[in-house]
Design a protein around this motif. Structure first.
Motif, PDB file in Angstrom:
ATOM      1  N   GLY A 199     -39.394 102.158  11.562  1.00 19.71           N
ATOM      2  CA  GLY A 199     -38.387 101.959  12.693  1.00 19.71           C
ATOM      3  C   GLY A 199     -37.382 101.095  12.590  1.00 19.71           C
ATOM      4  O   GLY A 199     -36.870 100.687  11.584  1.00 19.71           O
ATOM      5  N   HIS A 200     -36.656 100.869  13.852  1.00 20.95           N
ATOM      6  CA  HIS A 200     -35.393  99.964  13.790  1.00 20.95           C
ATOM      7  C   HIS A 200     -35.776  98.541  13.487  1.00 20.95           C
ATOM      8  O   HIS A 200     -37.068  98.281  13.460  1.00 20.95           O
ATOM      9  N   GLY A 201     -34.841  97.893  13.184  1.00 21.76           N
ATOM     10  CA  GLY A 201     -35.062  96.395  12.760  1.00 21.76           C
ATOM     11  C   GLY A 201     -35.756  96.381  11.614  1.00 21.76           C
ATOM     12  O   GLY A 201     -36.437  95.214  11.255  1.00 21.76           O
ATOM     13  N   GLY A 202     -35.816  97.453  10.585  1.00 25.64           N
ATOM     14  CA  GLY A 202     -36.362  97.396   9.373  1.00 25.64           C
ATOM     15  C   GLY A 202     -37.930  97.432   9.615  1.00 25.64           C
ATOM     16  O   GLY A 202     -38.652  96.864   8.523  1.00 25.64           O
ATOM     17  N   THR A 203     -38.384  97.817  10.615  1.00 27.73           N
ATOM     18  CA  THR A 203     -39.970  97.718  10.830  1.00 27.73           C
ATOM     19  C   THR A 203     -40.587  98.789   9.921  1.00 27.73           C
ATOM     20  O   THR A 203     -40.509  99.997   9.942  1.00 27.73           O
ATOM     21  N   VAL A 204     -41.927  98.328   9.693  1.00 28.32           N
ATOM     22  CA  VAL A 204     -43.003  99.288   9.123  1.00 28.32           C
ATOM     23  C   VAL A 204     -44.266  98.700   9.804  1.00 28.32           C
ATOM     24  O   VAL A 204     -44.569  97.423   9.662  1.00 28.32           O
ATOM     25  N   LEU A 205     -44.958  99.681  10.383  1.00 27.71           N
ATOM     26  CA  LEU A 205     -46.189  99.405  11.097  1.00 27.71           C
ATOM     27  C   LEU A 205     -47.170 100.188  10.045  1.00 27.71           C
ATOM     28  O   LEU A 205     -47.248 101.206   9.458  1.00 27.71           O
ATOM     29  N   ARG A 206     -48.597  99.778  10.403  1.00 28.38           N
ATOM     30  CA  ARG A 206     -49.695 100.280   9.695  1.00 28.38           C
ATOM     31  C   ARG A 206     -50.878 100.375  10.596  1.00 28.38           C
ATOM     32  O   ARG A 206     -51.205  99.568  11.762  1.00 28.38           O
ATOM     33  N   THR A 207     -51.561 101.431  10.440  1.00 29.58           N
ATOM     34  CA  THR A 207     -52.750 101.720  11.202  1.00 29.58           C
ATOM     35  C   THR A 207     -53.983 102.254  10.309  1.00 29.58           C
ATOM     36  O   THR A 207     -53.757 102.716   9.426  1.00 29.58           O
ATOM     37  N   THR A 208     -55.016 101.514  10.657  1.00 33.07           N
ATOM     38  CA  THR A 208     -56.362 101.798  10.216  1.00 33.07           C
ATOM     39  C   THR A 208     -57.293 102.653  10.814  1.00 33.07           C
ATOM     40  O   THR A 208     -58.536 102.791  10.509  1.00 33.07           O
ATOM     41  N   ASP A 209     -56.935 103.102  12.069  1.00 30.42           N
ATOM     42  CA  ASP A 209     -57.880 103.817  13.148  1.00 30.42           C
ATOM     43  C   ASP A 209     -57.303 105.046  13.523  1.00 30.42           C
ATOM     44  O   ASP A 209     -57.501 105.314  14.688  1.00 30.42           O
ATOM     45  N   GLY A 210     -56.695 105.665  12.677  1.00 29.93           N
ATOM     46  CA  GLY A 210     -56.021 106.861  13.007  1.00 29.93           C
ATOM     47  C   GLY A 210     -54.834 106.932  14.311  1.00 29.93           C
ATOM     48  O   GLY A 210     -54.730 107.841  14.941  1.00 29.93           O
ATOM     49  N   GLY A 211     -54.149 105.932  14.348  1.00 24.08           N
ATOM     50  CA  GLY A 211     -53.073 105.828  15.071  1.00 24.08           C
ATOM     51  C   GLY A 211     -53.315 104.961  16.647  1.00 24.08           C
ATOM     52  O   GLY A 211     -52.397 105.069  17.326  1.00 24.08           O
ATOM     53  N   LEU A 212     -54.448 104.688  16.848  1.00 25.56           N
ATOM     54  CA  LEU A 212     -54.739 104.106  18.047  1.00 25.56           C
ATOM     55  C   LEU A 212     -54.271 102.777  18.317  1.00 25.56           C
ATOM     56  O   LEU A 212     -53.753 102.276  19.299  1.00 25.56           O
ATOM     57  N   THR A 213     -54.189 101.732  17.257  1.00 22.13           N
ATOM     58  CA  THR A 213     -53.620 100.551  17.260  1.00 22.13           C
ATOM     59  C   THR A 213     -52.748 100.358  15.937  1.00 22.13           C
ATOM     60  O   THR A 213     -53.221 100.866  15.012  1.00 22.13           O
TER      61      THR A 213
END
Length: 348
Positions: A95-109
């Motif tokens: 995403g913007h702001g150089g963002t990287v997100l991770r999920t380990t529950d199929g995208g719920l959190t």
């Protein structure tokens, strides 16, 4: 970003954002009443679950083949540009702001693994080790600018291996699930730090499409890259790898180019519209579908492209194949579940 299509969002990468990004990196995603009607920019499958991401940190999931959607928990409110999964549980989003997100529950959190503040520091440290004055100057400028530059696409090779690309030549990789990251920009033949809009992987081949006709290819899993020469010097916003030797790339003014020999030679596919093509997908049979700013979905028939017969659609931002040749289209007005579609005759 206030502009409402992915193309316009990408076009702003040539200058700094008018609004500060840092607060949005530490603010939870905006809650929306109708998540399926929000501006969405990327989608992926997590097992049998559909996951889509978009503006203001929005991530939504569907467990009934895209008929209903619910909002996921996201710790940032920056726009999310792309999402990909290694398996039904492990996935990442950029995403913007150089963002990287991770999920380990199929995208719920989702949890934040990286942002532009850390990227600027890493690039500064990398430039200092390399001793390149120009790279040091560019890295110092990134630190001074703050986290105002977006990551735009990613490939997820396994639950722990991710490669991300973005504006101003940003390229980073992790091999441990995002705990540590390595700057990969120095591996790319990109001295002008042109924007990197799309990345795809098939086996050991990684391809990157970017600004001003930039196209890079790795045949060793990203350890080294070489620049490919294309006849068109406009920006490419998307690409696909139907096989290790076949390449499709598309972008400005409806330009679509195809190579059957790993990028040694290229053939232009005749497009029915000059509208920019900003997203694409591969079907299970190896055929590809392109999505345009004009609200059209295109498919290949030999040396030309044909428009798929669909209801009237707004400007599109993404497309994903569904079972039975149905399609999920993303747009500035949300998700569109399309039944199996056929091509209209190209009269060009």
């Amino acid at each position: 970003m206030k502009r409402r299509t992915l193309l316009l969002s990408l076009a702003t990468c040539g200058s700094a954002w008018s609004a500060p990004v840092s607060p949005a990196l530490d603010r939870r995603a905006v809650t929306v009443r109708a998540p399926s009607r929000a501006v969405l920019l990327g989608a992926a499958l997590a097992g049998e679950r559909f996951v889509a991401v978009g503006e203001r940190g929005l991530a939504v999931v569907s467990d009934d083949c895209c008929r209903t959607w619910r909002q996921a928990q996201v710790p940032v409110s920056v726009s999310l540009t792309a999402v990909a999964f290694a398996d039904e549980r492990h996935g990442y989003a950029t995403g913007h702001g150089g963002t990287v997100l991770r999920t380990t529950d199929g995208g719920l959190t989702w949890a934040r693994q990286l942002d532009g503040r850390a990227i600027a520091t890493m690039m500064q440290e990398s430039a200092m080790r390399g001793g390149d004055a120009a790279q040091r100057k560019a890295a110092d400028r990134m630190v001074a600018d703050g986290p105002d530059k977006p990551l735009l696409d990613l490939v997820v090779s396994s639950p722990s291996e991710v490669f991300v690309v973005g504006a101003f030549g940003m390229a980073l990789a992790t091999a441990d699930g995002g705990n540590t990251w390595a700057v990969r920009s120095g591996l790319l033949d990109n001295p002008k730090d042109l924007h990197l809009y799309a990345v795809r992987r098939r086996a050991q081949v990684i391809a990157i499409a970017g600004e001003q006709g930039l196209f890079l290819r790795s045949d060793d899993g990203g350890h080294s890259f070489r620049k490919l020469t294309l006849p068109y010097q406009g920006s490419f916003f998307t690409l696909e790898l139907p096989s290790e030797r076949d390449i499709i790339t598309a972008g400005m003014r409806g330009n679509v180019w195809r190579s059957a020999d790993a990028g040694s030679s290229w053939q232009q596919l005749s497009s029915p519209s000059p509208a920019a093509i900003i997203a694409s997908t591969l079907r299970q049979d190896g055929s590809f579908v392109l999505a345009s700013q004009a609200g059209q979905l295109l498919s290949s028939t030999g040396a030309s492209l044909e428009v798929l017969k669909t209801p009237s659609l707004p400007p599109l931002t993404g497309v994903l194949p569904l079972p039975g040749k149905a399609l999920l289209a993303l747009s500035v007005e949300g998700v569109h579940l399309l039944p199996p579609v056929v091509a209209l005759k190209n009269t060009n």
